[in-house]
Design a protein around this motif. Sequence first.
Motif, PDB file in Angstrom:
ATOM      1  N   VAL A  92       6.780  23.881   3.824  1.00 56.77           N
ATOM      2  CA  VAL A  92       5.712  24.192   2.863  1.00 56.77           C
ATOM      3  C   VAL A  92       4.833  22.974   2.577  1.00 56.77           C
ATOM      4  N   ASP A  93       5.051  21.930   3.363  1.00 56.22           N
ATOM      5  CA  ASP A  93       4.280  20.698   3.199  1.00 56.22           C
ATOM      6  C   ASP A  93       3.766  20.243   4.566  1.00 56.22           C
ATOM      7  N   PRO A  94       2.503  20.223   4.852  1.00 54.42           N
ATOM      8  CA  PRO A  94       1.403  20.570   3.948  1.00 54.42           C
ATOM      9  C   PRO A  94       1.187  22.090   3.894  1.00 54.42           C
ATOM     10  N   TRP A  95       0.385  22.503   2.901  1.00 55.24           N
ATOM     11  CA  TRP A  95       0.075  23.935   2.745  1.00 55.24           C
ATOM     12  C   TRP A  95      -1.387  24.070   2.328  1.00 55.24           C
ATOM     13  N   SER A  96      -2.090  24.930   3.022  1.00 60.94           N
ATOM     14  CA  SER A  96      -3.453  25.197   2.560  1.00 60.94           C
ATOM     15  C   SER A  96      -3.706  26.699   2.537  1.00 60.94           C
ATOM     16  N   VAL A  97      -4.693  27.088   1.770  1.00 63.61           N
ATOM     17  CA  VAL A  97      -5.046  28.492   1.603  1.00 63.61           C
ATOM     18  C   VAL A  97      -6.521  28.646   1.949  1.00 63.61           C
ATOM     19  N   GLU A  98      -6.806  29.659   2.783  1.00 63.15           N
ATOM     20  CA  GLU A  98      -8.177  29.906   3.198  1.00 63.15           C
ATOM     21  C   GLU A  98      -8.702  31.145   2.479  1.00 63.15           C
ATOM     22  N   VAL A  99      -9.901  31.063   1.952  1.00 62.40           N
ATOM     23  CA  VAL A  99     -10.508  32.230   1.304  1.00 62.40           C
ATOM     24  C   VAL A  99     -11.771  32.592   2.081  1.00 62.40           C
ATOM     25  N   THR A 100     -11.808  33.819   2.616  1.00 60.78           N
ATOM     26  CA  THR A 100     -12.905  34.216   3.510  1.00 60.78           C
ATOM     27  C   THR A 100     -13.429  35.593   3.142  1.00 60.78           C
ATOM     28  N   GLY A 101     -14.361  36.073   3.949  1.00 59.18           N
ATOM     29  CA  GLY A 101     -14.886  37.421   3.777  1.00 59.18           C
ATOM     30  C   GLY A 101     -16.068  37.455   2.829  1.00 59.18           C
ATOM     31  N   GLU A 102     -16.074  38.473   1.953  1.00 61.58           N
ATOM     32  CA  GLU A 102     -17.209  38.697   1.058  1.00 61.58           C
ATOM     33  C   GLU A 102     -17.224  37.724  -0.112  1.00 61.58           C
ATOM     34  N   VAL A 103     -17.442  36.452   0.202  1.00 62.12           N
ATOM     35  CA  VAL A 103     -17.556  35.418  -0.843  1.00 62.12           C
ATOM     36  C   VAL A 103     -18.748  34.519  -0.505  1.00 62.12           C
ATOM     37  N   ALA A 104     -19.400  34.021  -1.529  1.00 62.32           N
ATOM     38  CA  ALA A 104     -20.554  33.146  -1.292  1.00 62.32           C
ATOM     39  C   ALA A 104     -20.108  31.780  -0.793  1.00 62.32           C
ATOM     40  N   GLY A 141       2.170  30.667 -13.419  1.00 62.87           N
ATOM     41  CA  GLY A 141       1.032  30.890 -12.535  1.00 62.87           C
ATOM     42  C   GLY A 141      -0.267  30.977 -13.315  1.00 62.87           C
ATOM     43  N   PHE A 142      -1.197  31.746 -12.764  1.00 61.48           N
ATOM     44  CA  PHE A 142      -2.532  31.855 -13.365  1.00 61.48           C
ATOM     45  C   PHE A 142      -3.146  33.151 -12.862  1.00 61.48           C
ATOM     46  N   PRO A 143      -4.141  33.699 -13.583  1.00 59.54           N
ATOM     47  CA  PRO A 143      -4.726  34.971 -13.154  1.00 59.54           C
ATOM     48  C   PRO A 143      -5.368  34.866 -11.764  1.00 59.54           C
ATOM     49  N   VAL A 144      -5.202  35.911 -10.957  1.00 59.78           N
ATOM     50  CA  VAL A 144      -5.805  35.941  -9.615  1.00 59.78           C
ATOM     51  C   VAL A 144      -7.310  35.688  -9.722  1.00 59.78           C
ATOM     52  N   LYS A 145      -7.905  36.257 -10.772  1.00 52.21           N
ATOM     53  CA  LYS A 145      -9.361  36.138 -10.954  1.00 52.21           C
ATOM     54  C   LYS A 145      -9.820  34.678 -11.017  1.00 52.21           C
ATOM     55  N   THR A 146      -9.000  33.842 -11.647  1.00 56.22           N
ATOM     56  CA  THR A 146      -9.372  32.426 -11.782  1.00 56.22           C
ATOM     57  C   THR A 146      -9.629  31.810 -10.410  1.00 56.22           C
ATOM     58  N   LEU A 147      -8.772  32.150  -9.453  1.00 57.32           N
ATOM     59  CA  LEU A 147      -8.942  31.589  -8.113  1.00 57.32           C
ATOM     60  C   LEU A 147     -10.121  32.252  -7.390  1.00 57.32           C
ATOM     61  N   LEU A 148     -10.195  33.585  -7.470  1.00 58.53           N
ATOM     62  CA  LEU A 148     -11.261  34.282  -6.732  1.00 58.53           C
ATOM     63  C   LEU A 148     -12.643  33.820  -7.186  1.00 58.53           C
ATOM     64  N   ASP A 149     -12.799  33.628  -8.485  1.00 53.90           N
ATOM     65  CA  ASP A 149     -14.115  33.241  -9.017  1.00 53.90           C
ATOM     66  C   ASP A 149     -14.618  31.932  -8.419  1.00 53.90           C
ATOM     67  N   ARG A 150     -13.692  31.032  -8.103  1.00 59.65           N
ATOM     68  CA  ARG A 150     -14.065  29.768  -7.458  1.00 59.65           C
ATOM     69  C   ARG A 150     -14.889  29.966  -6.198  1.00 59.65           C
ATOM     70  N   PHE A 151     -14.563  31.050  -5.492  1.00 60.01           N
ATOM     71  CA  PHE A 151     -15.164  31.282  -4.179  1.00 60.01           C
ATOM     72  C   PHE A 151     -16.335  32.270  -4.259  1.00 60.01           C
ATOM     73  N   GLU A 152     -16.622  32.719  -5.468  1.00 55.64           N
ATOM     74  CA  GLU A 152     -17.780  33.573  -5.762  1.00 55.64           C
ATOM     75  C   GLU A 152     -17.853  34.833  -4.904  1.00 55.64           C
ATOM     76  N   PRO A 153     -17.022  35.829  -5.215  1.00 59.84           N
ATOM     77  CA  PRO A 153     -17.092  37.114  -4.508  1.00 59.84           C
ATOM     78  C   PRO A 153     -18.509  37.701  -4.572  1.00 59.84           C
ATOM     79  N   THR A 154     -18.964  38.284  -3.471  1.00 56.34           N
ATOM     80  CA  THR A 154     -20.303  38.887  -3.448  1.00 56.34           C
ATOM     81  C   THR A 154     -20.231  40.286  -4.062  1.00 56.34           C
ATOM     82  N   GLY A 155     -21.394  40.899  -4.273  1.00 59.13           N
ATOM     83  CA  GLY A 155     -21.449  42.256  -4.830  1.00 59.13           C
ATOM     84  C   GLY A 155     -20.818  43.288  -3.910  1.00 59.13           C
TER      85      GLY A 155
END
Length: 313
Positions: A92-104, A141-155
Amino acid sequence: MCSAPIRPSEITPEHAYLSRRRFIAGGAALTLGGVGARALSEDWLTGRGFRPGAPIEGEETTPIEYATAYNNFYEFGTDKDDPARYAHEMTVDPWSVEVTGEVAKPGKLGIEDLLASIDLEERVYRLRCVEAWSMVIPWIGFPVKTLLDRFEPTGSAKFVEFTTLHRPDEMRGQRAFFSGIDWPYVEALRLDEAYHPLAILAVGMYGKVLPNQNGAPLRLVVPWKYGFKSIKSIVRIRLTRRPPGTTWNMLQPREYGFYANVNPSVDHPRWSQASERRLPSTLFSPNRIETRMFNGYEEVASLYADMDLRRNY
Ligand code: MTE
């Protein structure tokens, strides 16, 4: 176990403050992919601190030795004790997370950077497995929304797909010829479900960073749904316009629906969902309790106001 003294997150330790600065300074690095990916060390959480959560009134928290020894994590085998036995083989070291798709702002971030300016809190939740057993677990943990908002989901974003690590070298279940699962494990939520404040991404439990068998270093916890929706060891999050295919639903669509909301009046084709074994449970003391609609989290009902929950199981 969970009554150990915990440092509230209002007291920001220096290194957390510094990494917060790093995150802000590194804002432009959001599209730079995996730079400086590091793992969450054992004492990472102690250093960060988190806001303690309230226990569930009238329900005992499951002893940690059950929550960390009786697991479903098919990447390590199908027996309940396989994950505790073999999950240490996952790096689990190192670990990264990729956020893709409908995000700005798509991007890939090392886990520490991803979490740098996110406040952590404890949530004591019931976990109800589709196999009709349950536990009460204090997640951090923390709300899923907190993380998603960072990546700015599109409409156009309507669904969120989560993918587990795919590394057959370290996950013996992924090498197993007979597993039947088309790896990697994938789960998904509707965007409004993911945005519900009860849906969290967990990095810890019982006051410590997540053990590998429970989905280190980052897993989903959706307490009103059957446990299989709460996907472990996440490496990719993709926002989509259309419903993504999900592991159990693709494997056995009649047995495992996309929604998988805990529902005592809709039986699994092979067993009743009206009650559950609350662990610890033994042959002589089964500790069987009635299952509650939405696992007792009725506040999510409005998400499904116009839906037939028998058809959308
Ligand atoms: N995530 C992955 N990647 N692989 C799995 O096999 N099992 C699911 C879920 N997340 C699973 C997974 C099921 S069926 C349950 S009940 C919960 O994890 C169990 O979580 P726990 O072992 O932390 O109690």
